[in-house]
Motif scaffolding. Structure first.
Motif, PDB file in Angstrom:
ATOM      1  N   THR A 266     -49.742   6.947  -2.885  1.00 39.74           N
ATOM      2  CA  THR A 266     -48.810   7.986  -3.310  1.00 39.74           C
ATOM      3  C   THR A 266     -47.591   8.012  -2.390  1.00 39.74           C
TER       4      THR A 266
ATOM      5  N   ILE B 209     -43.605   7.348  -3.205  1.00 35.54           N
ATOM      6  CA  ILE B 209     -42.580   8.351  -2.883  1.00 35.54           C
ATOM      7  C   ILE B 209     -41.557   7.788  -1.903  1.00 35.54           C
TER       8      ILE B 209
ATOM      9  N   GLN C  15     -38.031   7.706  -3.776  1.00 37.03           N
ATOM     10  CA  GLN C  15     -37.575   9.083  -3.646  1.00 37.03           C
ATOM     11  C   GLN C  15     -36.111   9.236  -4.053  1.00 37.03           C
TER      12      GLN C  15
ATOM     13  N   ARG D 216     -43.945  14.345  -9.384  1.00 37.82           N
ATOM     14  CA  ARG D 216     -45.372  14.016  -9.383  1.00 37.82           C
ATOM     15  C   ARG D 216     -45.732  13.212 -10.635  1.00 37.82           C
TER      16      ARG D 216
ATOM     17  N   THR E  32     -52.549  12.884  -9.458  1.00 39.50           N
ATOM     18  CA  THR E  32     -52.147  12.717  -8.069  1.00 39.50           C
ATOM     19  C   THR E  32     -51.878  14.047  -7.374  1.00 39.50           C
ATOM     20  N   ASP E  33     -52.378  15.156  -7.939  1.00 40.14           N
ATOM     21  CA  ASP E  33     -52.138  16.472  -7.321  1.00 40.14           C
ATOM     22  C   ASP E  33     -52.629  16.506  -5.890  1.00 40.14           C
TER      23      ASP E  33
ATOM     24  N   ILE F  72     -50.823  14.531  -3.180  1.00 41.70           N
ATOM     25  CA  ILE F  72     -49.524  15.153  -2.888  1.00 41.70           C
ATOM     26  C   ILE F  72     -49.704  16.390  -2.025  1.00 41.70           C
TER      27      ILE F  72
ATOM     28  N   TYR G 265     -39.960  15.024  -4.870  1.00 48.37           N
ATOM     29  CA  TYR G 265     -40.471  14.828  -3.514  1.00 48.37           C
ATOM     30  C   TYR G 265     -39.727  13.721  -2.776  1.00 48.37           C
TER      31      TYR G 265
END
Lengths: 246, 195, 195
Positions: free
Chosen positions: B97, B101, B105, B109, B120-121, B124, B148
């Motif tokens: 993850t 990101i 970035q 999510r 992927t909660d 994160i 994010y």
């Protein structure tokens, strides 16, 4: 084929597919969909037999594979002479999946790079800031130039959590690691005597170290088995009390 | 002569600042010199440390700050002395993850989940709690999902000066992969010959 | 040659030990030499530091322990660092303290110090002065120590509607941790049964 891998060995259906592709030594650009689907399904099946909770993502991927497989079968009904032309014109039904796999693999590899960086970083040690309060005058009660975010605060907390503790002298450390259950049992019996024979269950865990908690719990179980203590609880969710025998 | 003097002062300052580190701006302010000069002093000090086996510490730059740190080669001795916290390493899910990101970035999510193919909660949440990623804005459109990005702590955690120091993403996967396959082939081949 | 090598290692060790310092016994154990030899190495290192104006740190001895410290003559610069405008933002010490209070309130100073491992009077003063924390009560028992908690300003400042909006702590989200504990438990349990 026998798989002795668990579902949590994979980060999801894409990861599982990559694993199958690698272990079967298949070209990712020319996936034999029929056989990979079979492998994939038998894997899912194994997991189900083990009554593991198969995440819905895995099932969605199974459906996708089956859909691709059936699309792949279609052109075979066409005339032979047109076959080549057909192939050039129609998009390969596998393309989208292949793209996703390649994209995912890219980041899976990047994650490995990060892991290496993490390890490297673990080799160097820093120190917390020195106490410089002797050098500073009273802080002024000025909020105007305060420039911190919640994340700065979390960052500081992380540094604190990461901060390494100085180990006790090596010789005593070794003896500290193992707490004999027998010893903890005696301690508990003594503690109960001192407390007038009755103590709250949670008060028997003074040291919040994994090792100590586990050993204490096992000691209590053993004492119960030997009927050297009694454990009582007045109702659901009520406090548990441990009592020593006379 | 003055340079010698500054070296010592710089060392005092860096030592006191510890893992909070010092920015070039702070160094130049306290020493009352311009930033170009400050860079020179820092680099000279770093060279001295690195080239001298008598020294066990050196300067590292994480993000925009300089800080003192022990030399890598001494880690076996340090590990005998200080314990590393057991919460040290990130899980595979968190690393994947974070990789997505870091390279893509700002990203939502949902977009991360599309790449990973799984929910992927939790990773994160973990990364936010560890201050490795943060909310950097909101996506346009309905829902205005959280975007994010990585934090300062991220650079420190992985020992990077800036995001530019991230290893390049393996773009030309095909070649590498073929190479790998070729290697594998020769390996197998060798095995066959050897046996 | 060997002494040179040890000097660097000693520096790494003392640096990482920070304010806790190291006893002669610890030094001799980690370096695997006898204490007489260890004293020699420490003294040599100290002499090197003291005689070299290039160095801003040296060894000081408090009771049984040795630790690194900045040289006295550089204290005007440290003072300048502390007073420089940059430090108007919160120091790491203050941020750490604020984080601990935010998550563990109500909490006494002593408890904060137990978690941080260092004195915390000054950061608490700073945070009270900046109205980010306040006294919320008194602890029971002798002494009746002050209990601290966060203020409304704290919520405003970080854009939180309530404390519930604080991101969860890493331990709360890290499943693996629990898993590890469970594993340890079963391991021990197995041992007990087997024995």
């Amino acid at each position: 084929m026998q798989y002795n891998v668990k579902i949590d060995a994979f980060e999801g259906p894409l990861d599982l597919l990559l694993h199958l592709i690698n272990s079967l030594e298949i070209d990712i650009y020319d996936i034999p969909v029929a056989s990979i689907t079979e492998q994939y399904l038998s894997f899912i099946h194994t997991m189900k037999e083990l009554e593991l909770d198969v995440a819905s993502e895995y099932l969605v991927m199974a459906a996708t594979l089956l859909a691709i497989k059936s699309k792949m079968l279609l052109p075979q009904h066409d005339e032979n002479l047109e076959e080549e032309l057909e192939f050039e014109m129609e998009e390969d039904p596998r393309n989208e999946l292949v793209e996703r796999l390649i994209e995912y693999r890219k980041y899976k590899e990047a994650a490995t790079d990060l892991k290496h960086l993490e390890e490297e970083r673990g080799l160097i040690f820093t120190k917390p800031p020195s106490d410089m309060s002797d050098y500073s005058k009273e802080q002024t009660a000025d909020k105007s130039n305060l420039d911190v975010s919640l994340y700065d605060m979390l960052g500081a907390l992380q540094k604190l959590l990461r901060r390494r503790k100085l180990q006790k002298p090596l010789s005593t450390r070794i003896s500290r690691q193992e707490i004999p259950i027998e010893q903890r049992m005696q301690e508990i019996v003594r503690e109960l005597k001192k407390a007038g024979r009755r103590k709250k269950f949670f008060d028997l865990f003074p040291i919040h170290e994994k090792e100590h908690i586990v050993v204490t719990f096992l000691a209590i179980l053993e004492l119960m088995k030997r009927s050297e203590i009694l454990v009582e609880q007045e109702g659901n969710f009520a406090d548990i009390y441990v009592m020593g025998k006379e | 002569m003055e340079i010698v003097h500054w070296n010592g002062i710089l060392e005092s300052l860096l030592f006191a600042a510890g893992d909070e580190g010092l920015s070039l701006k702070q160094i130049s302010q306290v020493l009352e010199i311009d930033q170009i000069h400050a860079v020179e002093i820092v680099n000279l000090y770093k060279e001295n440390c690195n080239s001298d086996p008598n020294r066990g510490i050196t300067v590292v730059q994480f993000g925009e700050t300089y800080q003192l740190a022990t030399k890598k080669e001494n880690s076996p001795y340090l590990k005998k002395l200080v314990e590393s916290p057991h919460t040290a390493t990130l899980s595979q899910a968190a690393l994947e993850t974070l990789a997505i990101i870091a390279y893509k970035q700002p990203i939502t999510r949902i977009e991360v989940e599309e790449i990973r193919g799984v929910k992927t909660d939790r990773p994160i949440q973990t990364l936010v709690a560890k201050a490795l990623i943060k909310e950097v804005g909101r996506a346009e459109g309905t829902g205005r999902a959280i975007l994010y990005g990585t934090t300062k702590e991220f650079l420190d955690y992985f020992g990077l000066r800036s995001l530019k120091e991230l290893p390049p993403l393996p773009e030309r996967v095909e070649e590498e992969y073929e190479q790998e396959e070729a290697d594998l082939f020769f390996e197998k081949f060798q095995e066959t010959i050897d046996s």
